[in-house]
Design a protein around this motif. Sequence first.
Motif, PDB file in Angstrom:
ATOM      1  N   THR A 215      -7.524  -0.012   0.240  1.00  7.70           N
ATOM      2  CA  THR A 215      -7.638   0.689   1.521  1.00  7.70           C
ATOM      3  C   THR A 215      -6.231   0.835   2.092  1.00  7.70           C
ATOM      4  O   THR A 215      -5.252   0.438   1.463  1.00  7.70           O
ATOM      5  N   ARG A 216      -6.142   1.383   3.289  1.00  6.61           N
ATOM      6  CA  ARG A 216      -4.818   1.525   3.917  1.00  6.61           C
ATOM      7  C   ARG A 216      -4.175   0.160   4.150  1.00  6.61           C
ATOM      8  O   ARG A 216      -2.955   0.034   4.167  1.00  6.61           O
ATOM      9  N   GLU A 217      -5.007  -0.869   4.332  1.00  8.27           N
ATOM     10  CA  GLU A 217      -4.493  -2.195   4.693  1.00  8.27           C
ATOM     11  C   GLU A 217      -4.329  -3.151   3.523  1.00  8.27           C
ATOM     12  O   GLU A 217      -3.548  -4.093   3.597  1.00  8.27           O
ATOM     13  N   LYS A 218      -5.081  -2.941   2.437  1.00 13.99           N
ATOM     14  CA  LYS A 218      -5.079  -3.973   1.400  1.00 13.99           C
ATOM     15  C   LYS A 218      -5.459  -3.423   0.035  1.00 13.99           C
ATOM     16  O   LYS A 218      -6.042  -2.338  -0.087  1.00 13.99           O
ATOM     17  N   SER A 219      -5.087  -4.219  -0.978  1.00 11.89           N
ATOM     18  CA  SER A 219      -5.505  -3.973  -2.363  1.00 11.89           C
ATOM     19  C   SER A 219      -6.405  -5.138  -2.759  1.00 11.89           C
ATOM     20  O   SER A 219      -6.058  -6.301  -2.538  1.00 11.89           O
ATOM     21  N   VAL A 220      -7.564  -4.823  -3.336  1.00  6.96           N
ATOM     22  CA  VAL A 220      -8.536  -5.868  -3.678  1.00  6.96           C
ATOM     23  C   VAL A 220      -8.846  -5.811  -5.175  1.00  6.96           C
ATOM     24  O   VAL A 220      -9.759  -5.099  -5.613  1.00  6.96           O
ATOM     25  N   PRO A 221      -8.062  -6.548  -5.993  1.00  8.59           N
ATOM     26  CA  PRO A 221      -8.401  -6.647  -7.414  1.00  8.59           C
ATOM     27  C   PRO A 221      -9.555  -7.621  -7.594  1.00  8.59           C
ATOM     28  O   PRO A 221      -9.568  -8.689  -6.968  1.00  8.59           O
TER      29      PRO A 221
END
Length: 329
Positions: A215-221
Amino acid sequence: MKNLKRNIAIVCGGDSSEHDVSLRSAQGLYSFFDKERYNVYIVDIKGQDWHVELPGGLTARIDRNDFSFVEDGKAMLFDYAYITIHGTPGENGILQGYFDLIGLPYSTSGVLVEAMTFDKFVLNQYLRGYGVSVADSLLIRRGYEQLVSDDEIEQRIGMPCFVKPATDGSSFGVSKVKEKDMLAAAIRKAMLESPEIMVEQYLEGTEVTMGIYKTREKSVPLPITEVVTSNEFFDYDAKYNGQVQEITPARISEDVARRVREITSHIYDILHCNGIIRVDYIISKEGKINMLEVNTTPGMTATSFIPQQVRAAGLDMKDVLTDIVENQF
């Protein structure tokens, strides 16, 4: 004044052999969505029949001019489409183009990315240019089969090899070919699913798959899953009839896992993806990581890879879906 809920369409069905699988993904998604926050509807599209499921077992026709429908005498518009079609028109850019035209935000990547990831041969050539390791392959088009001989396939690709539809899902029409005289039948089988097929080098090693969203705020692997099947390969029965062992997290070293995460994030950024994607790999005994496929509308039943990985990460699918929807508002 109380905030109004967004109307979410879970768009499923489609025109490929995986129509019914898509319906199961839609039911999974419906169970995951936050009903306190959203009004959630399932929209089934097949050919010219587009309809929305309403309470009480009723359905209403979708007006394709604006993707609206009528409920209790009132015209209803959607605020967002969550696409869970496996195959055309939801995984190849066609539906994305339609939603772009009417201005409706949706869960997948854009038209170009969807068209590229749907065509496995094109995607492989594109990502190879960015240094992503992929298996060698040849393209054969319907009506031009004579341009690629069995001898050329054997010499260039080798045996065994895979013959698969280039522009469809990976559950139907796939054959593992061990001898040259098996090629013609495998090519005919794949051509029933797609006018373009690819003959791909067989890679031996550990098969893994990994989901990711940003998302604009985070990367979620998400945690990596190891795929173990006694079948010749990860076919329809392995995927949907339980003939597989899915081990999360995968039994690989932390160094290899780190590299898989880095490559997956890199692919997401190269393609400028949106929403959840899942990338499949073969890891050789020497530790080489070879990309097999990028899935932009991964399965979403309770036992599918992504929900499994979300649970393994200690996350809740409800929150993940909310992240993805709200990222576009």
